[in-house]
Design an enzyme around this catalytic site. Structure first.
Site, mmCIF file in Angstrom:
data_model
loop_
_atom_site.group_PDB
_atom_site.id
_atom_site.type_symbol
_atom_site.label_atom_id
_atom_site.label_comp_id
_atom_site.label_asym_id
_atom_site.label_seq_id
_atom_site.Cartn_x
_atom_site.Cartn_y
_atom_site.Cartn_z
ATOM 1 C CG HIS A 10 -18.724 6.757 -38.973
ATOM 2 N ND1 HIS A 10 -18.691 8.465 -39.961
ATOM 3 C CD2 HIS A 10 -17.840 6.203 -39.924
ATOM 4 C CE1 HIS A 10 -17.807 8.303 -41.026
ATOM 5 N NE2 HIS A 10 -17.199 7.225 -41.401
ATOM 6 C CG HIS A 52 -11.356 10.545 -42.432
ATOM 7 N ND1 HIS A 52 -11.072 11.516 -43.054
ATOM 8 C CD2 HIS A 52 -11.959 9.654 -42.393
ATOM 9 C CE1 HIS A 52 -12.303 10.673 -43.968
ATOM 10 N NE2 HIS A 52 -12.321 9.065 -43.723
#
Ligand code: G3P
Ligand code: MG
Length: 242
Positions: A10, A52
């Site tokens: 991730h 992100h």
């Protein structure tokens, strides 16, 4: 059918290197990851970059919104020092740089479209068009929490498998999944259970789950049938789930 590894790194290996940077992806590969997940968003001038948050503050030495600054200004920011001085000078990668690195390292990937509000379609269109140009490797997974982004990805690159992401899976997930023609339904692991996973499988789709950093939790999710999980600790997870 798309082959997704059970363990997906991730944002790279974000406990060992600054998330969503080339250093983080290299580290994930060194830890044995077969696939990495990363987020793609647009700068003010429409360049697809690996990032992100909406805001620059947490993971760079800049401030304000990514969507409000141009690519040139973004590239002057340091995306490594906030994590550790060992990563000083690390930049926010372009999508092209990330995909070139994956090809070099033999990594597969899940590209998550992370649009700023109002740019859901544009972000997917630019990201998919760019990725199509520079990726010749195995099929990736393209996902988003945004239904508009997943629909746009389908338009631009229909042959690339898609996933729809939820926090808690919505009541109408069957209709959404069918309409977007997704291969996977993703959810926060806290909101998954055995029955829901079985229902998604019965609907002919895979279940992905984020973000799982405890092996005990991963064991339980796998026992319920989860197909793949995203983890911040790929090396440790791969030891237990090779
Ligand atoms: O795609 C799984 C996961 O990355 C979704 O949440 O916020 O980490 O992008 P987030
Ligand atoms: Mg993500």
């Amino acid at each position: 059918m798309l082959k997704i590894p059970r363990i997906i790194a991730h944002r790279g290996s974000p406990k060992a290197a600054p998330e969503n940077t080339l250093a983080s992806f290299r580290r994930a590969a060194r830890e044995g990851a077969a696939w990495v997940e990363f987020d793609v968003a647009l700068t003010l001038d429409g360049r697809p970059v690996v990032f992100h948050d909406d805001a620059l503050d947490r993971t760079t030495d800049g401030a304000g919104l990514l969507a409000d600054i141009s690519f040139d200004i973004l590239r002057d920011l340091d995306a490594g020092s906030w994590f550790s001085s060992a990563f000083k000078g690390e930049m926010v990668p372009t999508l092209e740089e990330a995909l070139e690195l994956f090809a070099e390292l033999g990594l597969g990937f899940n590209m998550e479209i992370k649009p700023s509000a109002g740019r859901e379609v544009e972000t997917a269109e630019v990201a998919l068009a760019t990725a199509r140009e520079c990726w010749n490797g195995p099929l990736p997974l393209i996902s988003s929490f945004s239904r508009l982004s997943v629909a746009a990805a389908k338009e631009v690159q229909p042959g690339w498998p898609r996933g729809i992401l939820f926090d808690r899976v919505a009541e109408d997930w069957r209709d959404v999944a069918a309409k977007l023609d997704v291969v996977s339904v993703g959810a926060n692991h806290r909101h998954l259970d055995r029955e829901l996973i079985a229902a998604v499988h019965a609907d002919g789709r895979k279940v992905t789950s984020y973000t799982v950093n405890e092996s005990e939790r991963a064991s339980l999710l796998f026992s319920w049938g989860v197909d793949a999980l995203f983890t911040d600790v790929p090396g440790a997870m791969l030891k237990n789930f090779p």
